[in-house]
Write a protein that holds these residues in place. Sequence first.
Motif, PDB file in Angstrom:
ATOM      1  N   HIS A  48      60.691 -37.704  90.841  1.00 46.43           N
ATOM      2  CA  HIS A  48      59.376 -37.799  91.469  1.00 46.43           C
ATOM      3  C   HIS A  48      59.352 -37.037  92.793  1.00 46.43           C
ATOM      4  O   HIS A  48      60.402 -36.820  93.414  1.00 46.43           O
ATOM      5  CB  HIS A  48      59.008 -39.265  91.708  1.00 46.43           C
ATOM      6  CG  HIS A  48      59.186 -40.139  90.504  1.00 46.43           C
ATOM      7  ND1 HIS A  48      58.319 -40.118  89.439  1.00 46.43           N
ATOM      8  CD2 HIS A  48      60.151 -41.050  90.182  1.00 46.43           C
ATOM      9  CE1 HIS A  48      58.733 -40.975  88.510  1.00 46.43           C
ATOM     10  NE2 HIS A  48      59.834 -41.544  88.944  1.00 46.43           N
ATOM     11  N   LYS A  73      51.145 -40.725  89.342  1.00 44.71           N
ATOM     12  CA  LYS A  73      51.291 -39.321  88.959  1.00 44.71           C
ATOM     13  C   LYS A  73      49.936 -38.614  88.965  1.00 44.71           C
ATOM     14  O   LYS A  73      49.833 -37.445  89.361  1.00 44.71           O
ATOM     15  CB  LYS A  73      51.917 -39.227  87.564  1.00 44.71           C
ATOM     16  CG  LYS A  73      52.263 -37.790  87.157  1.00 44.71           C
ATOM     17  CD  LYS A  73      53.144 -37.141  88.222  1.00 44.71           C
ATOM     18  CE  LYS A  73      53.489 -35.691  87.884  1.00 44.71           C
ATOM     19  NZ  LYS A  73      54.534 -35.596  86.865  1.00 44.71           N
ATOM     20  N   SER A 112      54.516 -42.081  84.501  1.00 43.25           N
ATOM     21  CA  SER A 112      54.371 -40.720  85.022  1.00 43.25           C
ATOM     22  C   SER A 112      54.495 -39.694  83.906  1.00 43.25           C
ATOM     23  O   SER A 112      53.688 -38.761  83.795  1.00 43.25           O
ATOM     24  CB  SER A 112      55.440 -40.475  86.091  1.00 43.25           C
ATOM     25  OG  SER A 112      55.450 -39.123  86.505  1.00 43.25           O
TER      26      SER A 112
END
Length: 420
Positions: free
Chosen positions: A211, A260, A402
Amino acid sequence: MDAAATASLIRSSVLPRKTSDNGAGSMFLTASGPGFTRSGPGRQLRFRQNAFARFSRPLQSSSAKTRRSVVVRAAASDDASSSSAAKPIAPLQLQSPAGQFLSQILVTHPHLVPAAVEQQLEQLQTDRDSEGQNKDASSVPGTDIVLYRRIAELKENERRRTLEEILYALVVQKFMEANVSLVPSITPSSSDPSGRVDTWPTKADKLEKLHSSEMYEMIHNHLALILGPRMGDLASVAQISKLRVGQVYAASVMYGYFLKRVDQRFQLEKSMKILPGSVSDDGSKTSVEQQPENVTFQAVSSHPEVGSFAGGVSAKGFGSEIKPSRLRTYVMSFDSETLQRYATIRSREAVGIIEKHTEALFGKPEIVISPDGTVDSSKDEQIKISFGGMKRLVLEAVTFGSFLWDVESHVDARYHFVLN
């Protein structure tokens, strides 16, 4: 089977028409409402040995189909030494012919999964176009409209299930590319005398690196919300409701999907240097305390698809205990309508994947509704899990959400199915 033969098989495969759509609701989707399925085993990602044969010869009758199945072994080499037993690559068993086909490609030639998916999406688009032409023919006098509509409904259900399993296969492939194995179905370990369920590798470092730095700040705050003071004592073991853990997992998947989606917009505006003026480098101009308490968490957990997911997550102290971050400050600049829109899952297929994956991981607990409308937890299964195991589950769930956003956008660009 070499790569050339597999690629040839991908190009020549077709989708059989057999399907059986399951409309049962998820325990984690509807944990506080009526209409529960009372029991059901966890599902694992498996494939039939004749999965390739289904694509190269006519369909056989159900009585002639083989009942044998083999367990998919995890591809990650660093996990192979942890156990000599076969490990499923993911908890959910893909049931459609296309899903079984992709399951085998994931194991034998995972780098060919995108090509296999492209072929399956082309077939789905061909089927949908053909269905549209048949719909025009239904206006001819004498056509049985009721029968036609029923057939069309069954075909649409089949395409939706196939699309769900395509999304799931792509999510699993992204975990494989990151060299992170998904947590298997939650059951007490026979190898652990204490009966702990979290015998899987932690993989926390690898999951964190998937991430952006701004997004991980929000994920860290989410972990602090769930684990509280136990963030620094991950070795401790607690006995927790399995249903509650499942609700936390599902809520975290939803949170990852939301993060996300927001982070993608944030990174775009950041690169174009058009971020709102309130979003400073350290996020200090708009303090967390000045915002409504737990507004972000409530936005993610309040819409219809995820409302009961978050039943096991307490948002108490969310506004005062988390650290300020640029992404959080950016989110707080949204009006309520925009925030709610970003917190909503865009497609029924993505909702179905979250539901089925969570049920495959935690099973379908027996839910009893008391006469006063509350959930009777007397039959709720209790599991032993360390707080480190809980952290691993939450990190995986956020990453799953995500990845789901990514693959949903990727597939929709090739086969439009997202409504908003």
